[in-house]
Design a protein around this motif. Structure first.
Motif, PDB file in Angstrom:
ATOM      1  N   ALA A  73       0.836  -1.208   0.000  1.00 33.12           N
ATOM      2  CA  ALA A  73       0.000   0.000   0.000  1.00 33.12           C
ATOM      3  C   ALA A  73       0.867   1.252   0.000  1.00 33.12           C
ATOM      4  O   ALA A  73       0.601   2.203  -0.740  1.00 33.12           O
ATOM      5  N   VAL A  74       1.921   1.260   0.806  1.00 35.45           N
ATOM      6  CA  VAL A  74       2.805   2.431   0.880  1.00 35.45           C
ATOM      7  C   VAL A  74       3.610   2.578  -0.402  1.00 35.45           C
ATOM      8  O   VAL A  74       3.775   3.689  -0.922  1.00 35.45           O
ATOM      9  N   VAL A  75       4.106   1.479  -0.938  1.00 32.79           N
ATOM     10  CA  VAL A  75       4.884   1.550  -2.177  1.00 32.79           C
ATOM     11  C   VAL A  75       4.020   2.084  -3.309  1.00 32.79           C
ATOM     12  O   VAL A  75       4.446   2.951  -4.078  1.00 32.79           O
ATOM     13  N   PHE A  76       2.793   1.588  -3.426  1.00 31.61           N
ATOM     14  CA  PHE A  76       1.909   2.068  -4.492  1.00 31.61           C
ATOM     15  C   PHE A  76       1.515   3.527  -4.281  1.00 31.61           C
ATOM     16  O   PHE A  76       1.387   4.280  -5.234  1.00 31.61           O
ATOM     17  N   ALA A  77       1.300   3.930  -3.029  1.00 30.47           N
ATOM     18  CA  ALA A  77       0.888   5.313  -2.757  1.00 30.47           C
ATOM     19  C   ALA A  77       2.017   6.301  -3.025  1.00 30.47           C
ATOM     20  O   ALA A  77       1.767   7.416  -3.472  1.00 30.47           O
ATOM     21  N   ASN A  78       3.263   5.916  -2.758  1.00 33.04           N
ATOM     22  CA  ASN A  78       4.395   6.826  -2.937  1.00 33.04           C
ATOM     23  C   ASN A  78       5.094   6.631  -4.271  1.00 33.04           C
ATOM     24  O   ASN A  78       6.114   7.273  -4.526  1.00 33.04           O
ATOM     25  N   GLY A  79       4.557   5.795  -5.109  1.00 34.36           N
ATOM     26  CA  GLY A  79       5.215   5.471  -6.367  1.00 34.36           C
ATOM     27  C   GLY A  79       5.254   6.601  -7.365  1.00 34.36           C
ATOM     28  O   GLY A  79       5.963   6.530  -8.355  1.00 34.36           O
ATOM     29  N   GLY A  80       4.526   7.646  -7.169  1.00 31.13           N
ATOM     30  CA  GLY A  80       4.514   8.750  -8.119  1.00 31.13           C
ATOM     31  C   GLY A  80       3.406   8.589  -9.133  1.00 31.13           C
ATOM     32  O   GLY A  80       2.527   7.746  -9.005  1.00 31.13           O
ATOM     33  N   ARG A  81       3.480   9.408 -10.129  1.00 30.34           N
ATOM     34  CA  ARG A  81       2.437   9.404 -11.150  1.00 30.34           C
ATOM     35  C   ARG A  81       2.470   8.120 -11.943  1.00 30.34           C
ATOM     36  O   ARG A  81       3.516   7.508 -12.148  1.00 30.34           O
ATOM     37  N   GLU A  82       1.301   7.739 -12.402  1.00 28.66           N
ATOM     38  CA  GLU A  82       1.185   6.547 -13.223  1.00 28.66           C
ATOM     39  C   GLU A  82       1.868   6.808 -14.562  1.00 28.66           C
ATOM     40  O   GLU A  82       1.815   7.915 -15.092  1.00 28.66           O
ATOM     41  N   PRO A  83       2.524   5.803 -15.134  1.00 28.00           N
ATOM     42  CA  PRO A  83       3.161   6.009 -16.439  1.00 28.00           C
ATOM     43  C   PRO A  83       2.115   6.222 -17.523  1.00 28.00           C
ATOM     44  O   PRO A  83       0.965   5.819 -17.380  1.00 28.00           O
ATOM     45  N   ASP A  84       2.555   6.868 -18.583  1.00 29.09           N
ATOM     46  CA  ASP A  84       1.657   7.062 -19.721  1.00 29.09           C
ATOM     47  C   ASP A  84       1.257   5.717 -20.285  1.00 29.09           C
ATOM     48  O   ASP A  84       2.042   4.770 -20.297  1.00 29.09           O
TER      49      ASP A  84
END
Length: 133
Positions: A73-84
């Motif tokens: 959950a933390v990794v996905f939340a802090n992962g930044g913007r979704e890639p194009d």
């Protein structure tokens, strides 16, 4: 001051190709984090219930999930913007087969035999396999 003309683009930009806004992206990541943490709470409650009921090792399954889910959950939340997205909107282009024409000649196969089922050199109509007499 010299003005340099911009290169003319051959393709137009589509609205469907635009990235989502930063606030929408943050909202999406927060929502995903909260959903995952909700699943964690359910797993923790289920593990406690199974442990109290004496389910044994079965209680370890939701307990392990309750321990592992916060990391993801933390990794996905802090992962930044979704890639194009790599797939873009493309207009419909039908991929139709070439119409059949009975006047086309068969092209020979690797062994020089016809590939469309015409009679081979033996005249037996099979068009494949060794000749036997």
């Amino acid at each position: 001051m010299k003005v340099v003309p911009r290169a003319h683009r051959e393709t137009a930009h589509l609205v469907t190709e635009a990235r989502r806004s930063r606030s929408e992206d943050i909202s999406y990541r927060e929502r995903r984090y909260l959903i995952m943490m909700g699943i964690r709470v359910v797993c923790f409650g289920l593990a406690m219930l199974l442990f109290v009921r004496g389910a044994g090792w079965v209680a370890a399954i939701p307990a392990v999930a309750a321990i592992v889910i916060p990391y993801f959950a933390v990794v996905f939340a802090n992962g930044g913007r979704e890639p194009d997205r790599t797939r873009r909107f493309r207009p419909y282009e039908p991929n139709l087969p070439v119409p059949y024409s009975p006047h086309q000649q068969a092209t020979p196969g690797p062994a020089g035999e016809p590939t469309d089922g015409q009679a081979g050199p033996s005249g037996n109509g099979a068009g494949h396999g060794p000749e036997t007499e």
